[in-house]
Enzyme design. Structure first.
Site, PDB file in Angstrom:
ATOM      1  N   TYR A 124      15.595  30.230   7.004  1.00  0.00           N
ATOM      2  CA  TYR A 124      14.406  30.866   7.577  1.00  0.00           C
ATOM      3  C   TYR A 124      14.510  30.914   9.095  1.00  0.00           C
ATOM      4  O   TYR A 124      14.849  29.924   9.753  1.00  0.00           O
ATOM      5  CB  TYR A 124      13.148  30.073   7.207  1.00  0.00           C
ATOM      6  CG  TYR A 124      12.706  30.258   5.777  1.00  0.00           C
ATOM      7  CD1 TYR A 124      12.339  31.526   5.301  1.00  0.00           C
ATOM      8  CD2 TYR A 124      12.645  29.182   4.903  1.00  0.00           C
ATOM      9  CE1 TYR A 124      11.923  31.692   3.985  1.00  0.00           C
ATOM     10  CE2 TYR A 124      12.228  29.346   3.588  1.00  0.00           C
ATOM     11  CZ  TYR A 124      11.865  30.611   3.138  1.00  0.00           C
ATOM     12  OH  TYR A 124      11.456  30.776   1.849  1.00  0.00           O
ATOM     13  N   LYS A 173       0.847  -1.201   0.000  1.00  0.00           N
ATOM     14  CA  LYS A 173       0.000   0.000   0.000  1.00  0.00           C
ATOM     15  C   LYS A 173       0.879   1.246   0.000  1.00  0.00           C
ATOM     16  O   LYS A 173       2.098   1.165   0.201  1.00  0.00           O
ATOM     17  CB  LYS A 173      -0.938  -0.031   1.206  1.00  0.00           C
ATOM     18  CG  LYS A 173      -0.226  -0.114   2.536  1.00  0.00           C
ATOM     19  CD  LYS A 173      -1.193  -0.375   3.669  1.00  0.00           C
ATOM     20  CE  LYS A 173      -0.435  -0.514   4.966  1.00  0.00           C
ATOM     21  NZ  LYS A 173      -1.126  -0.010   6.126  1.00  0.00           N
ATOM     22  N   ARG A 226      -9.645  -0.107  15.376  1.00  0.00           N
ATOM     23  CA  ARG A 226      -9.581   0.792  14.222  1.00  0.00           C
ATOM     24  C   ARG A 226     -10.626   0.308  13.223  1.00  0.00           C
ATOM     25  O   ARG A 226     -11.660   0.907  13.048  1.00  0.00           O
ATOM     26  CB  ARG A 226      -8.145   0.689  13.665  1.00  0.00           C
ATOM     27  CG  ARG A 226      -7.642   1.853  12.937  1.00  0.00           C
ATOM     28  CD  ARG A 226      -6.188   1.676  12.552  1.00  0.00           C
ATOM     29  NE  ARG A 226      -5.883   0.462  11.799  1.00  0.00           N
ATOM     30  CZ  ARG A 226      -4.738   0.223  11.181  1.00  0.00           C
ATOM     31  NH1 ARG A 226      -3.762   1.114  11.252  1.00  0.00           N
ATOM     32  NH2 ARG A 226      -4.535  -0.886  10.514  1.00  0.00           N
ATOM     33  N   MET A 235      11.373  24.311   1.655  1.00  0.00           N
ATOM     34  CA  MET A 235      10.574  23.448   0.783  1.00  0.00           C
ATOM     35  C   MET A 235      11.429  22.717  -0.253  1.00  0.00           C
ATOM     36  O   MET A 235      11.219  21.536  -0.536  1.00  0.00           O
ATOM     37  CB  MET A 235       9.486  24.270   0.080  1.00  0.00           C
ATOM     38  CG  MET A 235       8.449  23.401  -0.602  1.00  0.00           C
ATOM     39  SD  MET A 235       7.191  24.336  -1.486  1.00  0.00           S
ATOM     40  CE  MET A 235       6.310  25.119  -0.153  1.00  0.00           C
TER      41      MET A 235
END
Ligand SMILES: Cc1ncc(COP(=O)(O)O)c(C=O)c1O
Length: 396
Positions: free
Chosen positions: A277, A55, A151, A325
């Site tokens: 940053y 998956k 779940r 990013m």
């Protein structure tokens, strides 16, 4: 790394080889490592067979090439989470059994059956929807019971009632009975309790006249740590990608993904100069700073800012300043001879100039970022091209 014919290149599909890639950031996927890990898991699990869990794009490794390699290796079947993932594999020509772990949402029931996918069910409405789509024809499902994960799965207390209703649905057949273990890598007592509840569930299912052909409960950790959880099939994901979740198994498995980039800029910083940053790092000494074109937009965990490291010329260079990013900065002051164009490995191995092999693995990255290797691998985004072949990721 040499290219394999079935490589997936998301951004520039016409590019065929790693040395033609436009950006130096890429993930190298070692399909031979995955095949090797599959063989290790199969041997441990035997006589139980392995359902390979692929998956989430095979935990970020690229589902189609991985599934093809595992099918070639003789995997008894594959598991995906979503119907869409199963359909993608069928469209790619994968013909082995595919179990859809989360069942089917929406209105895909007919498509799931038509594609020969095996749905997991845990709610009677799902079974009714499959029966309606089957239009009177027989169809098989795997029934999931909740033994403590809380779940998905029919709670044990509701199983009898569920089975009464199931029995009234024409064509529906329970081919498999399954549960999922919550603490297979951490709590043996709780795992034993879950397995006891699973035994009770088997009695209830048989008492209602069902004869599931297969039972399955184990994930990777349980496969290694809890032999009694292996039943007929084990569902292994993370171990196939090289991370065992069980002590003592590390040496047998090979990490299959290597994330690498290259230095695109170098600059000297004077003591006290800030980086990136918010200036979260300030040079404590005269510092040589390297910039590499990989960031959280590529799935690099921003939590690794000022915590993680990369390998350059076989040495560790700390990540300094906030990861942005598209770009990340490294303190390379202690990397002799560092130059623009040098390879930087975020995880995986790298050989230094003296021939020694250095390694950072996804577990180390995960620990630095307060997460698990699953997330580190799955996070690598689609703008990072994957290249396939046997390669440095598995060399040791
Ligand atoms: C139901 C189910 N089975 C098996 C697995 C495989 O687990 P692992 O990757 O730990 O082997 C997962 C993964 O989360 C899962 O959700």
């Amino acid at each position: 790394m040499t290219a394999a014919p079935d490589q997936t290149l998301v951004l520039r599909p016409r590019l065929q080889r790693a040395d033609e890639a436009l950006r130096p950031t890429r993930a190298e996927i070692d399909l031979e490592a995955i095949a090797h890990n599959y063989r290790v898991v199969s041997e441990v699990a035997g006589p139980a067979k392995v359902l390979a869990v692929v998956k989430a794009d095979a935990y970020g490794h690229g589902v189609v090439p991985v599934a093809r390699r595992l099918q070639q290796e003789g995997a008894r079947g594959l598991c995906v989470a979503l119907a869409e993932e199963g359909l993608e594999l069928r469209e790619a020509g994968i013909h082995t059994d595919i179990v859809v772990l989360n069942g089917a949402y929406g209105h895909a029931h007919g498509e799931v059956l038509a594609a020969g996918l095996t749905p997991v069910v845990y709610d009677i409405a799902q079974v009714e929807a499959f029966a309606a789509a089957a239009g009177g024809r027989a169809f098989g499902v795997h029934l999931k019971v909740d033994t403590g994960m809380a779940r998905l799965g029919v709670p044990l207390a509701e199983l009898g009632r569920f089975l009464e209703r199931f029995g009234a649905i024409p064509g529906a057949r329970i081919d498999g009975l399954m549960t999922h273990l919550a603490c297979a890598d951490s709590d043996d007592g709780f795992t034993a309790e879950q397995l006891q509840r699973f035994t009770r569930a088997q009695h209830v299912v048989r008492a209602h006249g069902h004869r599931p052909k297969v039972l399955h409960a184990a994930n990777s950790a349980a496969t290694f740590r809890h032999p009694s959880s292996r039943y007929d099939l084990v569902r292994c994901g993370i171990a196939l990608f090289g991370f065992p979740n069980a002590p003592g198994v590390e040496a047998a498995l090979r990490p299959a993904m290597r994330l690498r980039s290259e230095v695109v800029a170098l600059r000297w910083l004077e003591p006290g100069a800030p980086v990136g940053y918010d200036g979260t790092f300030r040079a404590a000494r005269r510092t040589l700073l390297a910039t590499i074109p990989v960031g959280y937009g590529d799935g690099l965990m921003r939590m690794g800012s000022n915590r993680g490291a990369a390998l350059l010329r076989g040495r560790r260079a700390p990540i300094v300043g906030n990861i942005s990013m598209d770009l990340t900065t490294l303190d390379v002051t202690d990397v002799p001879g560092v130059a623009v164009g040098d390879e930087a490995v975020l995880f995986g191995s790298q050989r230094g100039p003296d021939g020694e092999l250095a390694r950072i693995d996804a577990t180390e990255v995960a620990e630095a970022c307060g997460t698990i290797p699953y997330e580190v691998l799955c996070a690598i985004s689609r703008r990072v091209p994957r290249f396939y072949g046997p390669g440095p990721a598995s060399r040791s």
